[in-house]
Scaffold this active site. Structure first.
Site, PDB file in Angstrom:
ATOM      1  N   ASP A  64       0.846  -1.194   0.000  1.00 12.69           N
ATOM      2  CA  ASP A  64       0.000   0.000   0.000  1.00 12.69           C
ATOM      3  C   ASP A  64       0.883   1.247   0.000  1.00 12.69           C
ATOM      4  O   ASP A  64       1.683   1.433   0.906  1.00 12.69           O
ATOM      5  CB  ASP A  64      -0.882  -0.039   1.262  1.00 12.69           C
ATOM      6  CG  ASP A  64      -1.683   1.235   1.448  1.00 12.69           C
ATOM      7  OD1 ASP A  64      -1.919   1.939   0.443  1.00 12.69           O
ATOM      8  OD2 ASP A  64      -2.079   1.521   2.596  1.00 12.69           O
TER       9      ASP A  64
ATOM     10  N   ASN B 268      -0.492   4.496  -0.426  1.00 11.04           N
ATOM     11  CA  ASN B 268      -1.177   5.751  -0.048  1.00 11.04           C
ATOM     12  C   ASN B 268      -1.821   5.695   1.342  1.00 11.04           C
ATOM     13  O   ASN B 268      -2.618   6.565   1.695  1.00 11.04           O
ATOM     14  CB  ASN B 268      -2.216   6.158  -1.105  1.00 11.04           C
ATOM     15  CG  ASN B 268      -3.319   5.129  -1.240  1.00 11.04           C
ATOM     16  OD1 ASN B 268      -3.279   4.085  -0.565  1.00 11.04           O
ATOM     17  ND2 ASN B 268      -4.295   5.386  -2.089  1.00 11.04           N
TER      18      ASN B 268
ATOM     19  N   ASP C 256      -4.090   3.871   2.741  1.00 12.85           N
ATOM     20  CA  ASP C 256      -5.517   3.595   2.984  1.00 12.85           C
ATOM     21  C   ASP C 256      -5.748   2.141   3.432  1.00 12.85           C
ATOM     22  O   ASP C 256      -6.888   1.704   3.555  1.00 12.85           O
ATOM     23  CB  ASP C 256      -6.376   3.920   1.745  1.00 12.85           C
ATOM     24  CG  ASP C 256      -6.036   3.045   0.547  1.00 12.85           C
ATOM     25  OD1 ASP C 256      -5.085   2.230   0.652  1.00 12.85           O
ATOM     26  OD2 ASP C 256      -6.713   3.162  -0.489  1.00 12.85           O
TER      27      ASP C 256
ATOM     28  N   ASP D 139      -2.010  -1.296  -3.720  1.00 18.12           N
ATOM     29  CA  ASP D 139      -2.384  -0.574  -4.945  1.00 18.12           C
ATOM     30  C   ASP D 139      -1.381  -0.829  -6.066  1.00 18.12           C
ATOM     31  O   ASP D 139      -0.333  -1.448  -5.853  1.00 18.12           O
ATOM     32  CB  ASP D 139      -2.541   0.924  -4.643  1.00 18.12           C
ATOM     33  CG  ASP D 139      -1.427   1.450  -3.755  1.00 18.12           C
ATOM     34  OD1 ASP D 139      -0.264   1.151  -4.063  1.00 18.12           O
ATOM     35  OD2 ASP D 139      -1.728   2.126  -2.734  1.00 18.12           O
TER      36      ASP D 139
ATOM     37  N   ASP E 166     -10.543 -17.054 -15.130  1.00 20.20           N
ATOM     38  CA  ASP E 166     -11.260 -17.440 -13.922  1.00 20.20           C
ATOM     39  C   ASP E 166     -12.437 -18.372 -14.197  1.00 20.20           C
ATOM     40  O   ASP E 166     -13.228 -18.122 -15.118  1.00 20.20           O
ATOM     41  CB  ASP E 166     -11.800 -16.146 -13.282  1.00 20.20           C
ATOM     42  CG  ASP E 166     -12.494 -16.377 -11.961  1.00 20.20           C
ATOM     43  OD1 ASP E 166     -11.789 -16.636 -10.982  1.00 20.20           O
ATOM     44  OD2 ASP E 166     -13.739 -16.292 -11.917  1.00 20.20           O
TER      45      ASP E 166
ATOM     46  N   GLU F 173      -8.008 -21.391 -15.092  1.00 19.31           N
ATOM     47  CA  GLU F 173      -8.412 -22.011 -13.829  1.00 19.31           C
ATOM     48  C   GLU F 173      -9.422 -23.076 -14.225  1.00 19.31           C
ATOM     49  O   GLU F 173     -10.601 -22.795 -14.385  1.00 19.31           O
ATOM     50  CB  GLU F 173      -9.048 -20.994 -12.882  1.00 19.31           C
ATOM     51  CG  GLU F 173      -9.318 -21.611 -11.518  1.00 19.31           C
ATOM     52  CD  GLU F 173     -10.372 -20.870 -10.692  1.00 19.31           C
ATOM     53  OE1 GLU F 173     -10.319 -20.960  -9.462  1.00 19.31           O
ATOM     54  OE2 GLU F 173     -11.268 -20.232 -11.267  1.00 19.31           O
TER      55      GLU F 173
ATOM     56  N   HIS G 198      -4.632 -17.416  -4.088  1.00 20.20           N
ATOM     57  CA  HIS G 198      -5.455 -16.569  -3.228  1.00 20.20           C
ATOM     58  C   HIS G 198      -6.728 -17.268  -2.745  1.00 20.20           C
ATOM     59  O   HIS G 198      -7.472 -16.692  -1.957  1.00 20.20           O
ATOM     60  CB  HIS G 198      -5.836 -15.296  -3.986  1.00 20.20           C
ATOM     61  CG  HIS G 198      -6.743 -15.591  -5.141  1.00 20.20           C
ATOM     62  ND1 HIS G 198      -6.309 -16.273  -6.257  1.00 20.20           N
ATOM     63  CD2 HIS G 198      -8.058 -15.364  -5.336  1.00 20.20           C
ATOM     64  CE1 HIS G 198      -7.329 -16.432  -7.085  1.00 20.20           C
ATOM     65  NE2 HIS G 198      -8.403 -15.887  -6.550  1.00 20.20           N
TER      66      HIS G 198
HETATM   67  C1  NOJ Z   1     -12.158 -18.299  -8.730  1.00 17.13           C
HETATM   68  C2  NOJ Z   1     -11.406 -17.184  -8.075  1.00 17.13           C
HETATM   69  O1  NOJ Z   1     -10.071 -17.556  -7.972  1.00 17.13           O
HETATM   70  C3  NOJ Z   1     -12.087 -16.938  -6.754  1.00 17.13           C
HETATM   71  O2  NOJ Z   1     -11.340 -16.089  -5.921  1.00 17.13           O
HETATM   72  C4  NOJ Z   1     -13.448 -16.401  -7.027  1.00 17.13           C
HETATM   73  O3  NOJ Z   1     -14.170 -16.303  -5.821  1.00 17.13           O
HETATM   74  C5  NOJ Z   1     -14.253 -17.303  -7.979  1.00 17.13           C
HETATM   75  N1  NOJ Z   1     -13.472 -17.825  -9.047  1.00 17.13           N
HETATM   76  C6  NOJ Z   1     -15.388 -16.539  -8.587  1.00 17.13           C
HETATM   77  O4  NOJ Z   1     -14.909 -15.612  -9.525  1.00 17.13           O
END
Ligand code: NOJ
Length: 561
Positions: free
Chosen positions: A21, A23, A25, A29, A200, A257, A329
């Protein structure tokens, strides 16, 4: 398999909100990413995937996009993005963005217009169905809990489909006009200098239609979306079209994915003319999962981990190039998951790094993995941000699991584990922000942080650098990037070992996946020790004595196999 520009690279995932980060907040970013490009370059990174930073209400942390053509002000501006692309280019680095097109946000203009006129142009961008007598079109359960149908705002008898959160309405890929919009947007980004996309949830774009019920698999009367996905045919038509209209003309990189791919379709997905350049290996990620929810999941042992990884390596063979990860993530930290509890020492973390990084395929590092970041301990459910964790918590309680156990379950599987801020140094908030971090910093930052490791030759960070350097070393690159994968000592308990082999060279990766030492036979004469995660390597009489969690990379001569 045709050679491609990206095969020998090292890739890295940034979760912008938690990276750096600038700035104050409390939210990472794009300027923070720019500020750290030299750091990434020094680590050996070439390709960087940014999790979504488009305009979004952040109901699912940016995986709910309200404007595909703009950067969310919390992350910066389009000028920042252009600057990032330019700065990356100067350093021979490639930026990927997240392509989230199974759904958008309910705050996207398309959805707002669909609400205004459900039977008009934009209504056809979504799946909107008439509901009579309260009977929903089908009984699928959304990935984040509850039915996949939600009342269309302003219309009592119309419902829209969302296989994820209700703020993520599914886009109707059967509509060619929608597909055109998506390709236009992708090309807009690729023309701007983006090197490609991480794609995704892509398998979900093809629905088995017409909507129908499947047998309920929980007491809520609903069923997993997987029933439908199993029956859905023809996603390849959309994906092939997407490739031809976007990736191919730009010679760009794409990584899918892809869960639930069908084995016979692998060449279509990542073969020479596949839909994608690569896709992630999730075999070990999904191991032990249960349809009943996280509380019913089983853990993964070192032998299970090896078996999953090896199964993928065998399945892929020379068909294409898989992407190897230990975390992202959406997952807990790899070192907390794949190393038995209480054993995640720096040596063990480096061992895990060795065995996955040198597999055949593209190695990915998720932010913080390179310093051995771990799962976070929880005091209460109120500390949890992730919608998936909260849903699984409720499911667990409803199944009779105690609050304490349910919280522990989130400690093991929750998505916040990977989303806690990057631990840059031992100062307040781990040096991530001068403000209040949007998500709790893992209190272990005083011990686990980059500053403590940066100049320590024995650190996990330096070990990741060494792995990346080794894979790019002209003397070994051909073998480590393209060499065949051959399992070794596969039936040995708590051993993970394999050969990487070309006609001219054999490299052995051998690891003792436990705290007790083991002596193991070697399959040939040792020419050279290329890397080891601990100082002492003891080789004699055709055997290697491995300390607990020791991993060694050897160049061999005269291998008989
Ligand atoms: C997979 C993503 O990696 C995940 O973080 C997200 O919640 C779902 N797809 C929906 O987009």
């Amino acid at each position: 398999m045709k050679k491609q520009w990206w095969h020998g690279k090292t890739a890295y995932q940034i979760y912008p909100k938690s990276f750096f980060d600038t700035n104050g907040d409390g939210i990472g970013d794009l300027q923070g990413v720019i500020r750290k490009l030299d750091y990434l370059k020094d680590l050996g990174v070439d390709i960087v995937w940014l999790s979504p930073c488009y305009v979004s209400p952040l109901a699912d942390q940016g995986y709910d996009i309200a404007d595909y053509y703009a950067i969310d002000p919390r992350f910066g501006t389009m000028e920042d993005m252009d600057q990032l692309l330019a700065e990356a280019k100067k350093r021979d680095m490639y930026i990927l963005m997240d392509l989230v097109v199974n759904h958008c946000s309910d705050e996207h203009e398309w959805f707002k217009k669909a609400c205004e006129d459900p039977f008009g142009k934009y209504g056809k961008y979504f799946y909107i169905e008439q509901v009579k007598d309260g009977k929903l079109p089908c009984n699928w359960r959304s990935y984040f809990g509850g039915p996949v149908w939600e009342k269309l705002p302003g219309h009592d008898d119309l419902y829209y489909l969302h296989v994820f959160h209700k703020k993520q309405p599914d886009l109707n890929w059967e509509n060619p006009e929608l597909r055109e919009e998506i390709y236009k947007m992708m090309n807009w980004w690729l023309d701007r200098g983006l090197a490609g996309f991480r794609i995704d949830a892509i398998i979900n774009i093809k629905k088995a239609l017409p909507f129908k019920d499947y047998p309920a698999d929980r007491e809520d009367g609903l069923c997993s979306v997987h029933n439908m996905l199993h029956e859905a045919k023809g996603v390849g038509v959309f994906l092939g079209e997407m490739r031809d209209r976007t990736f191919k003309p730009h010679n760009s990189f794409s990584v899918g994915e892809v869960f639930n791919e069908k084995e016979e379709e692998l060449p279509d997905f990542i073969g020479d003319d596949g839909y994608f350049s690569s896709m992630f290996d999730f075999a070990e990620t999904v191991f032990g999962q249960s349809g009943d929810g996280w509380h019913a999941s089983s853990g993964i042992t070192p032998d299970d981990y090896r078996n999953c990884v090896f199964a993928t390596q065998r399945k892929i063979g020379q068909i294409g190039y898989i992407s190897n990860i230990i975390e992202n993530h959406d997952e807990p930290r790899g070192v907390s998951r794949y190393i038995p509890e209480g054993e995640a020492t720096p040596a063990a973390k480096k061992m895990l790094a060795t065995v996955y990084f040198l597999l055949r395929g593209l190695p990915w590092i998720y932010q913080g993995q390179e310093i051995g970041m771990e799962n976070i301990k929880l005091n209460s459910i109120d500390e949890v941000d992730d919608i998936s964790s909260i849903d699984n918590y409720k499911v667990a309680l409803a199944a009779g699991v105690s609050e304490k156990e349910a919280l522990h379950m989130i400690e093991l599987y929750g998505r916040d584990n990977a989303r806690t801020p990057f631990q840059w140094n031992a100062s307040e908030n781990a040096g991530f922000t001068t403000g209040t971090p949007w998500l709790r910093v893992n209190p272990n930052y005083t011990q686990i942080n980059l500053a403590a490791q940066k100049d320590d030759p024995d650190s996990i960070f330096q070990y990741y650098r060494a792995l990346s350097r080794l894979r790019k070393d002209p003397a070994y690159q051909e073998t480590l990037v393209y060499g065949a994968f051959i399992p070794y000592l596969e039936d040995h308990h708590n051993v993970m070992a394999y050969l990487r082999r070309t006609d001219d060279q054999t490299i052995l990766v051998i690891a003792n996946y436990q705290t007790q030492p083991q002596t193991l036979p070697l399959p040939g004469k040792v020419n050279r020790i290329l890397l080891a995660n601990t100082g002492n390597v003891s080789i004699q009489n055709g055997q290697i004595d491995l300390e607990g969690y020791q991993a060694v990379v050897l160049e061999l001569g005269n291998v008989i196999q």
